[in-house]
Design an enzyme around this catalytic site. Structure first.
Site, PDB file in Angstrom:
ATOM      1  N   ASP A   1      -7.123   1.622   8.241  1.00 16.02           N
ATOM      2  CA  ASP A   1      -5.760   1.949   7.860  1.00 16.02           C
ATOM      3  C   ASP A   1      -4.672   1.730   8.916  1.00 16.02           C
ATOM      4  OD1 ASP A   1      -6.671   3.118   5.487  1.00 16.02           O
ATOM      5  OD2 ASP A   1      -7.188   5.113   6.507  1.00 16.02           O
TER       6      ASP A   1
ATOM      7  N   ASP B   1      -4.320   7.012   1.831  1.00 12.59           N
ATOM      8  CA  ASP B   1      -5.515   6.431   1.731  1.00 12.59           C
ATOM      9  C   ASP B   1      -6.286   7.716   1.234  1.00 12.59           C
ATOM     10  OD1 ASP B   1      -8.081   5.002   2.608  1.00 12.59           O
ATOM     11  OD2 ASP B   1      -8.105   6.441   3.805  1.00 12.59           O
TER      12      ASP B   1
ATOM     13  N   ASP C   1      -6.217   7.300   7.957  1.00  5.98           N
ATOM     14  CA  ASP C   1      -6.852   8.002   9.056  1.00  5.98           C
ATOM     15  C   ASP C   1      -7.822   7.082   9.615  1.00  5.98           C
ATOM     16  OD1 ASP C   1      -9.191   8.020   6.920  1.00  5.98           O
ATOM     17  OD2 ASP C   1     -10.001   9.594   7.961  1.00  5.98           O
TER      18      ASP C   1
END
Length: 626
Positions: free
Chosen positions: A507, A311, A503
């Site tokens: 996600d 990410d 995080d």
């Protein structure tokens, strides 16, 4: 005591085997010693029968493991009168399963824990104007709610108050604070700014954004294929070799006892115990780096990883704005302007204020004394510094006090703070979510560890994400992704296994869908940590490298221990085929083999070659914006 009772309830066969062994030892010193062989043999055969039934059921499902050899060894030792060896094999079999269960952490927490970490109550505004607390699940569409400063929005809603700023980073990946005006939608799971606001519920809790993400996590996790135990891969050939050697010895000698003598030293204890011990030791070793591995099988998959997906916001980037440029307009230098702004912003609760003050401190700038300061929530701050009046904030707010202000053309992902000094426009400061200082080194070392492909998935626009991807030499970039897009991309990505590092709440589904999900738990959301297989307790991306290094070392030691056990066992089997190794001696030697393999497996507790770590400042989550 409660812990012991819980362990007995969870692993009753281990406890029962231990009790039978203790009773057998006690009876050996009494006149009733004659019943010990019958007691131990009968118990061992009952367990063998149970395992045989389970073995057949697994075989019908296409699974084949260590059960065949274990059952054969128990029966053979019981038949030839080596009842203590039978009990030891039973203990190794049942204890090995319990040890592996403990190491793997199969008792996963319920995914409903995702919901338990968000507000369970909502502050409802009644018709009389009173505010009462009700369960979030009882909120109906149209209800008016109060969301207090820094609280999480409990359900999808529409803003009734004039303005606010919210942090949507954990949901959408957008690192900068998002401004909201009356009538704008607010997503459940986003964090309100520094002012209390009134909202109107637009969906029930069960239909809100956060709940949809939880459902995605559930689907993704359930779609994961079960992990095959490392030792099971060697069970079939080892079983066939052992039985073949025993059969040859029986055929050549014509004595069925020879078959049992060979099988005694072919007990699968090294396979049953070595790998779980190594993995448990590896999990312990990983924890010394601030890496929590929830499942022992995760270490094996992680050691074979070929693709790592990241990410962007909060993972490859710091997740909070930093000053990237100071543009003074007038006679002041960049440092002088930043020092004045930082002095004024000391009295602001705004998240950008902390970034401005930090930037001034990093440059070693002295902050002047402020006579007085006034903050206009979500707009800016005005302070008297010496003889100057410094106005800092949004362009409209600053323009009221400093005519001549010109708006800057910002790129996506950037924010600007405008400054007016004594009724004159003095410049602007640009902030951006910066790439983590350890990110480049992390990507470089991952490639050295055998990672063939790297991807970046983000909800940000292509232009913003491309700069980060190019800087870090990411193989593939997928921008403007929604949670379900990320899941689809990860499921289709090759080569596998695929590791996902993230995080935020957004996600969580993709962490569950990846072969191994790694959550930046130190600053990330609970949703991400709950759905991940690995959690980094330290806000340091380089710990991903540490996790993979530990996993590769652990698997190497586990395989080494298995091969040591197999090699010694085959050597003993060949010797037993000659008839020169009595079963009782073979059983004793087999325990030596077990001890050797376990001691070798425990080497995984060590740190091996020192894994350096990168020190980074702890990031502060974005909670509001002007």
């Amino acid at each position: 005591m409660p812990t012991i009772r819980a362990a007995v309830r969870r692993y009753p066969l281990v406890a029962l085997t231990a009790v039978v062994g203790v009773v057998g030892l006690a009876l050996n010193w009494t006149p009733a010693a004659g019943i010990v062989p019958w007691l131990l043999s009968l118990y061992a055969l009952v367990i063998a029968a149970r395992e045989a039934v389970l073995m057949v059921r697994k075989f019908l499902r296409g699974q084949f493991g260590l059960d065949v050899l274990a059952v054969t060894a128990i029966v053979a030792t019981a038949v030839v009168g080596e009842y203590w060896a039978s009990l030891v094999i039973v203990l190794m079999l049942t204890g090995g399963e319990a040890l592996e269960d403990f190491a793997a952490g199969r008792a996963k927490r319920e995914l409903n824990a995702l919901l338990n970490r968000v507000p369970q109550t909502a502050h409802q505004v009644t018709e009389s104007g009173d505010i009462i607390d009700i369960p979030a699940t009882e909120v109906e569409v149209g209800d008016r709610l109060v969301v207090r400063p820094s609280e999480i929005v409990p359900v999808d809603a529409v803003l009734v108050s004039a303005t606010t700023s919210v942090d949507e980073s954990s949901l959408t990946g957008e690192s900068m604070p998002v401004e909201k005006a009356e009538g704008d939608p607010l997503l459940s799971g986003s964090v309100n700014g520094p002012e209390a606001v009134t909202v109107q519920a637009s969906a029930r809790a069960s239909d809100s954004q956060y709940q949809r993400i939880v459902e995605l996590v559930t689907e993704a996790t359930q779609s994961k294929a079960p992990i095959v135990r490392l030792a099971d891969r060697y069970a079939v050939p080892f079983t066939l070799v052992s039985i073949a050697l025993g059969a040859i010895a029986w055929w050549v000698s014509g004595d069925p006892v020879r078959f049992a003598e060979v099988l005694v030293v072919a007990t699968p204890c090294p396979l049953l115990i070595a790998a779980p011990v190594a993995f448990m030791a590896g999990m312990s070793s990983a924890s010394t780096y601030g890496v929590v591995v929830k499942n022992a099988g995760t270490l094996e998959v992680l050691s074979r990883a070929k693709t790592v997906v990241f990410d962007k916001t909060g993972t490859l980037t710091s997740g909070h704005p930093v000053v990237v440029e100071v543009r003074p307009k007038g006679t002041l230098s960049a440092d002088e302007l930043l020092a004045l702004v930082a002095a004024a912003e000391q009295y602001s609760s705004h998240v950008l204020a902390a970034s401005l003050v930090d930037a001034a401190k990093e440059r070693g700038l002295a902050l002047a004394e402020v006579v007085d300061a006034r903050e206009v929530a979500t707009h800016g701050v005005q302070a008297h510094i010496g003889s100057r009046v410094v106005t800092v904030g949004k362009p409209a707010f600053v323009a009221e006090h400093a005519p001549g202000l010109t708006r800057l053309e910002l790129q996506s992902g950037e924010a600007a703070v405008y400054i007016g000094i004594d009724q004159e426009y003095a410049g602007a400061i640009i902030l951006r979510d910066a790439v983590r200082p350890e990110a480049a080194r992390t990507l470089t070392e991952l490639r050295a560890l055998g990672i063939q492909n790297t991807l970046m998935l983000t909800g940000d626009v292509e232009q913003t994400a491309r700069k980060v991807a190019d800087e870090l030499q990411i193989s593939e970039l997928h921008a403007e992704c929604l949670p379900h897009d990320k899941v689809r991309i990860v499921q289709a990505t090759t080569p596998r296994p695929v590791v996902m590092v993230g995080d935020g709440v957004n996600d969580a589904p993709v962490l569950g869908a990846a072969d191994v999900g790694i959550a930046m738990g130190a600053k990330g959301s609970t949703a991400a940590s709950e759905s991940a297989d690995v959690v980094l307790l330290v806000d340091d991306l380089y710990r991903v490298v540490s996790a993979i290094k530990v996993s590769q070392r652990t698997v190497h030691i586990a395989l080494q221990s298995i091969w040591i056990g197999i090699a010694i066992s085959i050597g003993l089997m060949l010797f037993a085929m000659t008839g020169a190794l009595p079963a009782v001696v073979g059983a004793g030697l087999q325990e030596v083999v077990d001890l050797v393999t376990i001691l070798n497996a425990l080497r995984a507790l060590g740190r091996g070659r020192e894994i350096p770590t990168t020190r980074t400042a702890t990031s502060k989550s974005v909670t509001s914006a002007r």
